[in-house]
Design a protein around this motif. Sequence first.
Motif, PDB file in Angstrom:
ATOM      1  N   SER A  68      44.422  61.778  20.992  1.00  0.00           N
ATOM      2  CA  SER A  68      45.709  61.922  21.384  1.00  0.00           C
ATOM      3  C   SER A  68      46.182  60.543  21.759  1.00  0.00           C
ATOM      4  N   ARG A  69      47.815  60.442  21.612  1.00  0.00           N
ATOM      5  CA  ARG A  69      48.395  59.416  21.955  1.00  0.00           C
ATOM      6  C   ARG A  69      48.612  59.328  23.546  1.00  0.00           C
ATOM      7  N   ARG A  70      48.080  58.341  24.102  1.00  0.00           N
ATOM      8  CA  ARG A  70      48.576  58.103  25.852  1.00  0.00           C
ATOM      9  C   ARG A  70      49.647  57.073  26.005  1.00  0.00           C
ATOM     10  N   GLY A  71      50.211  56.407  25.084  1.00  0.00           N
ATOM     11  CA  GLY A  71      51.183  55.551  25.139  1.00  0.00           C
ATOM     12  C   GLY A  71      51.204  54.503  24.006  1.00  0.00           C
ATOM     13  N   PRO A  72      52.048  53.577  24.020  1.00  0.00           N
ATOM     14  CA  PRO A  72      52.496  52.688  22.845  1.00  0.00           C
ATOM     15  C   PRO A  72      51.086  52.021  22.318  1.00  0.00           C
ATOM     16  N   SER A  73      50.640  52.006  21.061  1.00  0.00           N
ATOM     17  CA  SER A  73      49.307  51.643  20.780  1.00  0.00           C
ATOM     18  C   SER A  73      47.891  52.001  21.584  1.00  0.00           C
ATOM     19  N   GLY A 122      45.473  49.767  23.683  1.00  0.00           N
ATOM     20  CA  GLY A 122      45.948  49.516  24.963  1.00  0.00           C
ATOM     21  C   GLY A 122      45.133  48.646  25.475  1.00  0.00           C
ATOM     22  N   GLU A 123      45.389  48.344  26.933  1.00  0.00           N
ATOM     23  CA  GLU A 123      44.618  47.221  27.947  1.00  0.00           C
ATOM     24  C   GLU A 123      43.370  47.571  28.034  1.00  0.00           C
ATOM     25  N   ASP A 124      43.130  49.024  28.365  1.00  0.00           N
ATOM     26  CA  ASP A 124      41.747  49.462  28.738  1.00  0.00           C
ATOM     27  C   ASP A 124      40.781  50.025  27.546  1.00  0.00           C
ATOM     28  N   GLY A 125      41.004  49.924  26.361  1.00  0.00           N
ATOM     29  CA  GLY A 125      40.382  50.420  25.558  1.00  0.00           C
ATOM     30  C   GLY A 125      39.928  49.483  24.411  1.00  0.00           C
ATOM     31  N   PHE A 126      38.864  50.017  23.574  1.00  0.00           N
ATOM     32  CA  PHE A 126      38.167  49.177  22.532  1.00  0.00           C
ATOM     33  C   PHE A 126      39.215  49.488  21.205  1.00  0.00           C
ATOM     34  N   SER A 127      39.194  48.324  20.336  1.00  0.00           N
ATOM     35  CA  SER A 127      40.095  48.432  19.291  1.00  0.00           C
ATOM     36  C   SER A 127      39.211  49.378  18.159  1.00  0.00           C
ATOM     37  N   PRO A 128      39.954  50.036  17.430  1.00  0.00           N
ATOM     38  CA  PRO A 128      39.315  50.632  16.132  1.00  0.00           C
ATOM     39  C   PRO A 128      38.134  49.727  15.641  1.00  0.00           C
ATOM     40  N   VAL A 129      38.307  48.693  15.306  1.00  0.00           N
ATOM     41  CA  VAL A 129      37.347  47.909  14.722  1.00  0.00           C
ATOM     42  C   VAL A 129      36.159  47.527  15.483  1.00  0.00           C
TER      43      VAL A 129
END
Length: 137
Positions: free
Chosen positions: A12-17, A33-40
Motif C-alpha cells: 500500500s502507498r504511504r506517500g510519494p515513492s 521513501g526515507e525510511d525504507g529499503f529500495s525494491p532492488v
Amino acid sequence: MEPKPPTTVHLSRRGPSSYEATNARGVRLPIGGEDGFSPVELLLAAVAGCSAVDVDVMTSRRAEPESFAVTASGRKVREGGNHLEDVEVVFRLRFPEGDAGDQARARIAPAVRASAERDCTVSRTVELPTPVTFTID
C-alpha cells in the motif's frame, strides 16, 4: 501431494515513492521513501536472507557461529531494460575452535553450494526464466 497456496504480499502507498508491504502474518515493511529499503535492495536482501537461512540451518547444527554475516551486491544496468548484473553473495562465517567448529566449517561450502543450486527459492527464481504476470483489477 496437494499444491501449496501462493505466498502473497500486499503493498500500500504511504506517500510519494513510499510504500508499505504487509505479509499474511501482519508483519509490515517500509519500502522506498526515507525510511525504507529500495525494491532492488529488498531483492538483494531476499537473496542473501534465503541463502543465509539455508546455510545457517546446515552449519549451526554442528556449532553456534561466533559471527555470521552475508552481503549481497549487484550492479544495476540499463542496457536491454533495467536489471542487475554481477549479483554476488558473500558469506563471512566464523565458528569456534574445536571439533564442533571444525564440523561446522566443513559444512560451509556444501551448504552454500546446496543453497545456490537447489534450496534457495529466491536466487533460483531470479536465475530461472520465471514469468511475471501484471494484471489491472
